[in-house]
Structure formats: structure tokens, C-alpha cells
Design an enzyme around this catalytic site. Structure first.
Site, PDB file in Angstrom:
ATOM      1  N   SER A  98       0.866  -1.187   0.000  1.00  0.00           N
ATOM      2  CA  SER A  98       0.000   0.000   0.000  1.00  0.00           C
ATOM      3  C   SER A  98       0.900   1.234   0.000  1.00  0.00           C
ATOM      4  CB  SER A  98      -0.907   0.001   1.232  1.00  0.00           C
ATOM      5  OG  SER A  98      -1.787  -1.095   1.201  1.00  0.00           O
ATOM      6  N   LYS A 173      -7.170   1.806  -2.731  1.00  0.00           N
ATOM      7  CA  LYS A 173      -6.771   1.341  -1.399  1.00  0.00           C
ATOM      8  C   LYS A 173      -6.813   2.489  -0.390  1.00  0.00           C
ATOM      9  CE  LYS A 173      -5.274  -1.008   2.069  1.00  0.00           C
ATOM     10  NZ  LYS A 173      -4.033  -1.764   2.162  1.00  0.00           N
ATOM     11  N   LYS A 241       0.339   5.657   8.095  1.00  0.00           N
ATOM     12  CA  LYS A 241       1.018   5.842   6.812  1.00  0.00           C
ATOM     13  C   LYS A 241       0.015   5.964   5.675  1.00  0.00           C
ATOM     14  CE  LYS A 241       2.013   2.271   4.668  1.00  0.00           C
ATOM     15  NZ  LYS A 241       1.409   1.384   3.628  1.00  0.00           N
TER      16      LYS A 241
END
Length: 300
Positions: A98, A173, A241
Site C-alpha cells: 500500500s 486502497k 502511513k
């Protein structure tokens, strides 16, 4: 094309069970990772060992990356000893990490220049989904490359959707992570409210999960909150993140994301206060701390 030989780089919480599933499905898997322990474990299970990304990739039908963040993917693909430095380049690379969509596009362009087809294919489902081979895969890249990776995606996931060109997988995502973070925050907030109102949180969950408030997040994370179980399936620091990447991408597209901005600050506070390696269900801790109670206390 047939996919028989796979290079797998990155054997963390997600990568290790994914590589194991490919081995169990009969693929010839070569592995490389910064930590020797998972490599040893996979080699004992039948994988081959590689000493670098280039060695792991060389001569393979496809290479899979499962790495923590954008700089890791960029280094492993483009850096010295990386995948694109392999003496015999693979036909396909899919980065299931990701990362920032812009970095995926940069890597895709570099791979294309070398004649390597690239698909960004981040996943949702956490460690349980990786172990069970039931990940949701969100892919970006050319249709032909996506279709060529179908035998791999069939082993690793319960669904795989091509969302658009390179970078689209990671854009989707980030949207997924925005929704998940908001849901976890809402569940934690509601259960703290219930406990402060004198109710058993387990009863509250049982009462609402069959209605409109029911969700996969409620089913997966409420039990962890009630048990005070923060063992990570997906670490809070990794969700931070993702939210940071979402804010950066939203800024680039002039997209207002006020709720994500607020929840991101809650997550940042928890990470700064020592909860980085706990499960992202620990987003509930922000409301617990503010209320001076725990959801687990209401279940006793």
C-alpha cells in the site's frame, strides 16, 4: 503466458502467509526479505532463497512485492540490486504494497521502459485475510497484465478488481483505508458512549450488527475492543502511513477530506503515545482515554 515461477519480496505480517499460500498452491517460489527468520521459515517450507531483489526476480515469470511503504517499493524496484537490475528481467511485477499512487505510476513507467509489465495491487483484509487467502485485491495497470496475474490473485484473494491504469489500485486502497479508519473510530466512539451509559458493549453490538449500522468493521473489530485485545492484524502505524498518503493524494487532486483529516490526527496522537504497533482497532483508545474508561470495563 503461464505463471509457474514467482519471486516474492517482503515477508512481513502479510507477505509471509501470502508466500506460503503460493507455495501450497504449487508455485515455485523464491523469496527475499530484510529479516532472515521469515526467509528461513519459507525455505524450510519449500521456497528458494535469494540474496537480493535482483536475484529474486531474475528469470522468474512474475515478481510480487509486499513492502511497508513507498520508499521501500521504489528502492526494491529501482535501486541498486533491485528488481529492474535483474540479469534476466521478469515478465510481470505486481506490487501488492500500500503506497502512494504517484510512486506506483513512477515505478510502472520505469518498468515499461525495460519491457516489464507492472500492476499495483494493494490488498485489504489484514493478516487473517492473508492467512486464509481471502484478501480483497484492488489493481491498477493494463488489462492484459491484470488478466495474466489471475492465477496468483485467485490464490491470494477472494476478489480482484482492476480499477484503472497504474496507480488506480493504490488510489482505491487509500479510499478503502479512509472508510475503514472512519468506521473504526465510529465503532469505538459508540461503544465508549454505551459503556459510559451503563450498558454492556457486547449486548450493544449484538443488537445493532443486524441493522444498518452493521458492517465488516463492526464484526471484525468490536470484539477486539471489548476484549481489550490490541494484538496486531494490521498495525496502527501502517494505517497512519495510509492516511498520510491519502492526505497527500487528496491535496494533489483538490479533494476535501475533513473527516479523514480528523481521524488521522487521532491516529497520530495514539502512535506518538506508544501504540504504533497495536492493531488499528486501537483507534478506539482515543475515545477511551478522553472518557477515562475502557470498552472492556463495560463487559465485566
Amino acid at each position: 503466458m503461464s505463471l509457474n515461477t514467482i519471486g516474492f519480496i517482503g515477508l512481513g505480517v502479510m507477505g509471509k502467509p501470502m508466500a506460503k499460500n503460493l507455495l501450497a498452491a504449487g508455485f515455485d517460489v523464491t523469496v527475499h526479505s530484510r529479516s532472515p527468520g521469515p526467509v528461513d521459515e519459507l525455505v524450510a517450507a519449500g521456497a528458494r532463497r535469494a540474496g537480493s531483489g535482483a536475484e529474486c526476480a531474475s528469470g522468474r515469470d512474475a515478481v510480487i512485492l509486499m513492502l511497508p511503504d513507498s520508499p521501500d517499493s521504489e528502492h526494491v524496484m529501482l535501486g541498486p540490486g533491485g528488481v529492474l537490475a535483474a540479469p534476466e528481467l521478469p515478465a510481470l511485477v505486481t506490487d501488492m504494497s500500500s503506497i502512494e499512487p504517484g510512486v506506483s505510476r513512477k515505478i510502472a513507467a520505469a518498468a515499461s521502459d525495460r519491457g516489464v509489465r507492472f500492476v499495483d495491487a494493494p490488498v485489504s483484509g489484514g493478516e487473517p485475510g492473508a492467512i486464509a487467502g481471502e484478501l480483497a485485491i484492488m489493481a491498477g495497470g493494463e488489462e492484459a497484465a491484470f488478466q495474466a496475474l489471475a492465477p496468483v490473485f485467485d490464490v491470494l484473494g477472494k476478489s480482484a478488481v482492476r480499477c484503472g491504469p497504474a496507480g488506480a489500485g493504490n488510489t482505491v486502497k487509500l479510499a478503502n483505508q479512509m472508510i475503514v479508519a472512519a468506521n473504526i473510530q465510529a465503532v469505538g466512539e459508540a461503544l465508549v458512549f454505551a459503556v459510559r451509559s451503563g450498558l454492556d458493549p457486547a449486548v450493544v453490538v449484538a443488537a445493532i450488527q443486524g441493522g444498518l449500522a452493521g458492517s465488516a468493521v463492526l464484526n471484525a473489530k468490536a470484539g477486539k475492543m471489548i476484549a481489550g485485545d490490541w494484538k496486531p492484524g494490521f498495525r496502527l502505524e501502517l494505517h497512519l502511513k495510509d492516511l498520510d498518503n491519502a492526505l497527500a493524494a487528496a491535496g494533489g487532486s483538490a479533494s476535501p477530506i475533513p473527516f479523514t483529516t480528523i481521524v488521522r490526527q487521532f491516529v497520530k496522537t495514539l502512535v506518538d503515545n506508544g501504540h504504533a504497533r497495536e492493531d488499528h482497532a486501537a483507534i478506539a483508545r482515543y475515545c477511551e482515554d478522553a472518557a477515562g474508561t475502557t470498552i472492556a470495563a463495560g463487559a465485566r
